[in-house]
Design a protein around this motif. Structure first.
Motif, PDB file in Angstrom:
ATOM      1  N   GLY A 148     -19.142  11.453  -9.857  1.00 53.56           N
ATOM      2  CA  GLY A 148     -19.783  12.175 -10.952  1.00 53.56           C
ATOM      3  C   GLY A 148     -19.712  13.685 -10.774  1.00 53.56           C
ATOM      4  O   GLY A 148     -20.126  14.433 -11.654  1.00 53.56           O
ATOM      5  N   ALA A 149     -19.192  14.138  -9.631  1.00 53.54           N
ATOM      6  CA  ALA A 149     -19.027  15.573  -9.385  1.00 53.54           C
ATOM      7  C   ALA A 149     -17.666  16.036  -9.883  1.00 53.54           C
ATOM      8  O   ALA A 149     -16.757  15.231 -10.085  1.00 53.54           O
ATOM      9  CB  ALA A 149     -19.164  15.869  -7.895  1.00 53.54           C
ATOM     10  N   MET A 150     -17.527  17.335 -10.056  1.00 57.48           N
ATOM     11  CA  MET A 150     -16.248  17.920 -10.480  1.00 57.48           C
ATOM     12  C   MET A 150     -15.392  18.169  -9.244  1.00 57.48           C
ATOM     13  O   MET A 150     -15.763  18.959  -8.377  1.00 57.48           O
ATOM     14  CB  MET A 150     -16.492  19.231 -11.218  1.00 57.48           C
ATOM     15  N   PRO A 151     -14.203  17.538  -9.133  1.00 57.25           N
ATOM     16  CA  PRO A 151     -13.371  17.755  -7.951  1.00 57.25           C
ATOM     17  C   PRO A 151     -12.550  19.041  -8.046  1.00 57.25           C
ATOM     18  O   PRO A 151     -12.075  19.416  -9.126  1.00 57.25           O
ATOM     19  CB  PRO A 151     -12.463  16.523  -7.942  1.00 57.25           C
ATOM     20  N   VAL A 152     -12.410  19.705  -6.917  1.00 61.11           N
ATOM     21  CA  VAL A 152     -11.556  20.884  -6.781  1.00 61.11           C
ATOM     22  C   VAL A 152     -10.824  20.733  -5.452  1.00 61.11           C
ATOM     23  O   VAL A 152     -11.459  20.461  -4.428  1.00 61.11           O
ATOM     24  CB  VAL A 152     -12.380  22.191  -6.777  1.00 61.11           C
ATOM     25  N   VAL A 153      -9.509  20.886  -5.453  1.00 58.22           N
ATOM     26  CA  VAL A 153      -8.730  20.756  -4.216  1.00 58.22           C
ATOM     27  C   VAL A 153      -8.519  22.142  -3.611  1.00 58.22           C
ATOM     28  O   VAL A 153      -8.020  23.051  -4.281  1.00 58.22           O
ATOM     29  CB  VAL A 153      -7.374  20.080  -4.455  1.00 58.22           C
ATOM     30  N   LEU A 154      -8.901  22.293  -2.353  1.00 61.14           N
ATOM     31  CA  LEU A 154      -8.686  23.532  -1.623  1.00 61.14           C
ATOM     32  C   LEU A 154      -7.663  23.289  -0.525  1.00 61.14           C
ATOM     33  O   LEU A 154      -7.854  22.419   0.329  1.00 61.14           O
ATOM     34  CB  LEU A 154      -9.992  24.037  -0.994  1.00 61.14           C
ATOM     35  N   LEU A 155      -6.585  24.030  -0.557  1.00 60.37           N
ATOM     36  CA  LEU A 155      -5.543  23.946   0.466  1.00 60.37           C
ATOM     37  C   LEU A 155      -5.755  25.121   1.415  1.00 60.37           C
ATOM     38  O   LEU A 155      -5.481  26.271   1.071  1.00 60.37           O
ATOM     39  CB  LEU A 155      -4.161  23.989  -0.177  1.00 60.37           C
ATOM     40  N   THR A 156      -6.270  24.824   2.595  1.00 64.45           N
ATOM     41  CA  THR A 156      -6.656  25.863   3.530  1.00 64.45           C
ATOM     42  C   THR A 156      -5.516  26.232   4.486  1.00 64.45           C
ATOM     43  O   THR A 156      -4.488  25.562   4.537  1.00 64.45           O
ATOM     44  CB  THR A 156      -7.876  25.417   4.348  1.00 64.45           C
ATOM     45  N   ALA A 169       2.187  22.889  -6.091  1.00 66.90           N
ATOM     46  CA  ALA A 169       2.816  22.134  -7.179  1.00 66.90           C
ATOM     47  C   ALA A 169       2.776  20.640  -6.900  1.00 66.90           C
ATOM     48  O   ALA A 169       2.536  19.834  -7.818  1.00 66.90           O
ATOM     49  CB  ALA A 169       4.258  22.597  -7.374  1.00 66.90           C
ATOM     50  N   ALA A 170       2.980  20.256  -5.643  1.00 64.93           N
ATOM     51  CA  ALA A 170       2.953  18.834  -5.279  1.00 64.93           C
ATOM     52  C   ALA A 170       1.550  18.252  -5.467  1.00 64.93           C
ATOM     53  O   ALA A 170       1.395  17.121  -5.951  1.00 64.93           O
ATOM     54  CB  ALA A 170       3.401  18.652  -3.831  1.00 64.93           C
ATOM     55  N   VAL A 171       0.524  19.027  -5.122  1.00 65.95           N
ATOM     56  CA  VAL A 171      -0.852  18.547  -5.303  1.00 65.95           C
ATOM     57  C   VAL A 171      -1.203  18.477  -6.780  1.00 65.95           C
ATOM     58  O   VAL A 171      -1.832  17.516  -7.243  1.00 65.95           O
ATOM     59  CB  VAL A 171      -1.847  19.463  -4.554  1.00 65.95           C
ATOM     60  N   GLU A 172      -0.809  19.476  -7.544  1.00 60.47           N
ATOM     61  CA  GLU A 172      -1.090  19.467  -8.986  1.00 60.47           C
ATOM     62  C   GLU A 172      -0.457  18.256  -9.656  1.00 60.47           C
ATOM     63  O   GLU A 172      -1.000  17.717 -10.629  1.00 60.47           O
ATOM     64  CB  GLU A 172      -0.581  20.760  -9.617  1.00 60.47           C
ATOM     65  N   ALA A 173       0.676  17.788  -9.123  1.00 58.22           N
ATOM     66  CA  ALA A 173       1.350  16.619  -9.702  1.00 58.22           C
ATOM     67  C   ALA A 173       0.565  15.335  -9.475  1.00 58.22           C
ATOM     68  O   ALA A 173       0.657  14.406 -10.286  1.00 58.22           O
ATOM     69  CB  ALA A 173       2.756  16.485  -9.110  1.00 58.22           C
ATOM     70  N   VAL A 174      -0.192  15.253  -8.370  1.00 60.63           N
ATOM     71  CA  VAL A 174      -0.963  14.040  -8.084  1.00 60.63           C
ATOM     72  C   VAL A 174      -2.439  14.209  -8.428  1.00 60.63           C
ATOM     73  O   VAL A 174      -3.232  13.286  -8.241  1.00 60.63           O
ATOM     74  CB  VAL A 174      -0.828  13.615  -6.599  1.00 60.63           C
ATOM     75  N   ALA A 175      -2.812  15.389  -8.918  1.00 64.23           N
ATOM     76  CA  ALA A 175      -4.210  15.646  -9.278  1.00 64.23           C
ATOM     77  C   ALA A 175      -4.276  16.241 -10.673  1.00 64.23           C
ATOM     78  O   ALA A 175      -4.690  17.389 -10.848  1.00 64.23           O
ATOM     79  CB  ALA A 175      -4.841  16.587  -8.246  1.00 64.23           C
ATOM     80  N   PRO A 176      -3.857  15.472 -11.689  1.00 66.21           N
ATOM     81  CA  PRO A 176      -3.824  16.007 -13.058  1.00 66.21           C
ATOM     82  C   PRO A 176      -5.197  16.464 -13.524  1.00 66.21           C
ATOM     83  O   PRO A 176      -6.188  15.749 -13.400  1.00 66.21           O
ATOM     84  CB  PRO A 176      -3.317  14.812 -13.886  1.00 66.21           C
ATOM     85  N   HIS A 181      -6.519  25.325  -5.356  1.00 66.20           N
ATOM     86  CA  HIS A 181      -6.506  26.691  -4.836  1.00 66.20           C
ATOM     87  C   HIS A 181      -6.006  26.686  -3.399  1.00 66.20           C
ATOM     88  O   HIS A 181      -6.381  25.815  -2.609  1.00 66.20           O
ATOM     89  CB  HIS A 181      -7.914  27.301  -4.858  1.00 66.20           C
ATOM     90  N   ALA A 182      -5.185  27.667  -3.067  1.00 68.00           N
ATOM     91  CA  ALA A 182      -4.750  27.871  -1.682  1.00 68.00           C
ATOM     92  C   ALA A 182      -5.553  29.037  -1.110  1.00 68.00           C
ATOM     93  O   ALA A 182      -5.637  30.104  -1.736  1.00 68.00           O
ATOM     94  CB  ALA A 182      -3.263  28.172  -1.622  1.00 68.00           C
ATOM     95  N   VAL A 183      -6.161  28.826   0.053  1.00 69.46           N
ATOM     96  CA  VAL A 183      -7.005  29.859   0.653  1.00 69.46           C
ATOM     97  C   VAL A 183      -6.755  29.938   2.156  1.00 69.46           C
ATOM     98  O   VAL A 183      -6.279  28.985   2.783  1.00 69.46           O
ATOM     99  CB  VAL A 183      -8.508  29.579   0.415  1.00 69.46           C
ATOM    100  N   SER A 184      -7.068  31.079   2.698  1.00 74.94           N
ATOM    101  CA  SER A 184      -7.151  31.244   4.144  1.00 74.94           C
ATOM    102  C   SER A 184      -8.534  31.798   4.423  1.00 74.94           C
ATOM    103  O   SER A 184      -8.780  32.996   4.246  1.00 74.94           O
ATOM    104  CB  SER A 184      -6.081  32.196   4.668  1.00 74.94           C
ATOM    105  N   ALA A 185      -9.443  30.914   4.807  1.00 77.84           N
ATOM    106  CA  ALA A 185     -10.819  31.350   5.058  1.00 77.84           C
ATOM    107  C   ALA A 185     -10.877  32.327   6.222  1.00 77.84           C
ATOM    108  O   ALA A 185     -11.693  33.250   6.233  1.00 77.84           O
ATOM    109  CB  ALA A 185     -11.699  30.132   5.336  1.00 77.84           C
ATOM    110  N   LEU A 186      -9.986  32.140   7.192  1.00 81.76           N
ATOM    111  CA  LEU A 186      -9.977  33.016   8.360  1.00 81.76           C
ATOM    112  C   LEU A 186      -9.585  34.435   7.973  1.00 81.76           C
ATOM    113  O   LEU A 186     -10.186  35.411   8.435  1.00 81.76           O
ATOM    114  CB  LEU A 186      -9.011  32.465   9.416  1.00 81.76           C
ATOM    115  N   GLN A 187      -8.587  34.570   7.101  1.00 87.33           N
ATOM    116  CA  GLN A 187      -8.118  35.880   6.671  1.00 87.33           C
ATOM    117  C   GLN A 187      -8.810  36.376   5.393  1.00 87.33           C
ATOM    118  O   GLN A 187      -8.677  37.546   5.026  1.00 87.33           O
ATOM    119  CB  GLN A 187      -6.599  35.827   6.416  1.00 87.33           C
ATOM    120  N   GLY A 188      -9.511  35.463   4.706  1.00 84.96           N
ATOM    121  CA  GLY A 188     -10.174  35.837   3.454  1.00 84.96           C
ATOM    122  C   GLY A 188      -9.262  35.803   2.251  1.00 84.96           C
ATOM    123  O   GLY A 188      -9.649  36.226   1.158  1.00 84.96           O
TER     124      GLY A 188
END
Length: 362
Positions: A148-156, A169-176, A181-188
């Motif tokens: 029931g929550a809204m999913p968001v994929v984070l690629l760290t 692009a590969a994730v967007e294809a399997v997660a219509p 979002h691609a992030v680097s938490a360490l670098q910000g």
């Protein structure tokens, strides 16, 4: 008295208290509202209008609970009674859940385990190192859509990957329809894109395998080290467990973030709707199949097989669709068998006179 109650609710607003919750609480006027912020086995850390307490469920609650999932979980709103002069409280009721992420509990028994409740946004975290796995993301999406929550994929760990655009692009294809979002938490890097989810009172849960950077992300968003961070094993890119329990943290921007222990494997609970949502692309293609009950094997006029042949659908995606479908069907059969056995055993435990009375009523 009204002012005192108002002040207490103002304090709870930090944890997402709302007018709807106040209305739900009206049937428990003799108790205080609280929210579960951490769980340690059968003990809970809760927040009320007067502060933090350690809590456990009442004897009546234990007696009336029919399943493991009936017990409180992190994120739940509760009706509690604070013990005078102590830092302990007794939990008497769980208010209605708006959402709940559930998985099959570890072990051979058929039981569900609630990961977290009342989640608005679910961050599914997968690292862009050697642990990157589309099939794993698909499994988490099944559970997310069912929650029931809204999913968001984070690629760290985007700072460690030279193929970030291709993997997005590969994730967007399997997660219509799911934000990626691609992030680097360490670098910000890329973290500013998450600001739109950080609304006051919004509960965001973070889930994924060990070592994908969940705790690093939490620390970055909080602006301080709330969770300890450990490195990954260099030989297989797998992480060490950092978070050992589920916990809810208020962030400076007013949002709440729920950190969860890493999961090597997400064992799915019965989730037909979640399966359909997670594989919405295949479900949509299947609408064009000649036969309504098409199994996408060798039937004539199968639009799914045609999509694989023309390259618009990856055969590995179809295999994942089938695999998770079989797993969920098997889980549903096991749940049904256990339910029937429990009902049968309950009938056997009735005293003879009670069984006769029930038979007479039937």
């Amino acid at each position: 008295m009204t002012l005192f109650k108002h002040d207490k609710q103002d304090r709870l607003t930090v944890y997402g208290w709302s007018a709807q919750r106040e209305e739900e609480m009206s049937k428990y006027e003799e108790y205080e509202p609280a929210r579960v912020v951490a769980q340690y086995s059968n003990l809970y850390r809760i927040v009320t209008g007067t502060g933090e307490f350690t809590a456990e469920v009442s004897g009546r609650f234990q007696f009336e609970a029919a399943a493991r999932s009936d017990y409180p979980a992190v994120g739940d709103w509760l009706a509690v009674r604070e013990l005078p002069g102590e830092t302990r409280a007794i939990i008497h009721a769980v208010l209605p859940r708006r959402s709940a992420m559930i998985r099959k509990a570890a072990g051979p028994t058929v039981a569900d385990q609630v990961i977290g409740t009342n989640i608005d946004v679910l961050f599914i975290v997968n690292a862009l190192n050697d642990d990157f796995n589309l099939r794993k993301i698909e499994r988490f999406l099944v559970a997310a859509w069912d929650s029931g929550a809204m999913p968001v994929v984070l690629l760290t760990k985007s700072d460690l990957c030279d193929e970030t655009a291709d993997r997005i692009a590969a994730v967007e294809a399997v997660a219509p329809g799911v934000p990626v979002h691609a992030v680097s938490a360490l670098q910000g890097e890329g973290v500013e894109a998450l600001a739109s989810y950080m609304r006051p009172g919004c509960t965001i849960a973070v889930t994924g395998s060990s070592g994908v950077g969940k705790s690093t992300l939490l620390n970055r968003l909080a602006g301080e080290e709330l969770q300890q961070v450990q490195g990954i094993r260099e030989d297989d890119a797998r992480g060490r467990h950092t978070t050992t329990h589920r916990e809810l943290f208020p962030l400076p921007n007013g949002a709440l973030m729920m950190d969860t222990p890493g999961m090597r494997e997400l064992q799915l609970w019965e989730s037909e709707e979640g399966h359909e949502e997670a594989f919405a692309d295949i479900e949509e293609i299947a609408l064009s199949c000649r036969f309504r009950d098409c199994q996408h094997e060798s039937e004539l006029g199968c639009a799914v097989k045609e999509a694989i042949q023309d390259g618009s659908l990856d055969s590995r995606r179809l295999e994942s669709y089938r695999k998770t479908g079989r797993e969920l069907a098997h889980q549903a059969r096991k749940e049904k068998a256990v339910s029937q056995r429990l009902k049968k055993n309950a009938g056997k435990r009735l005293p003879s006179a009670a069984r006769q009375a029930r038979s007479a009523e039937d």
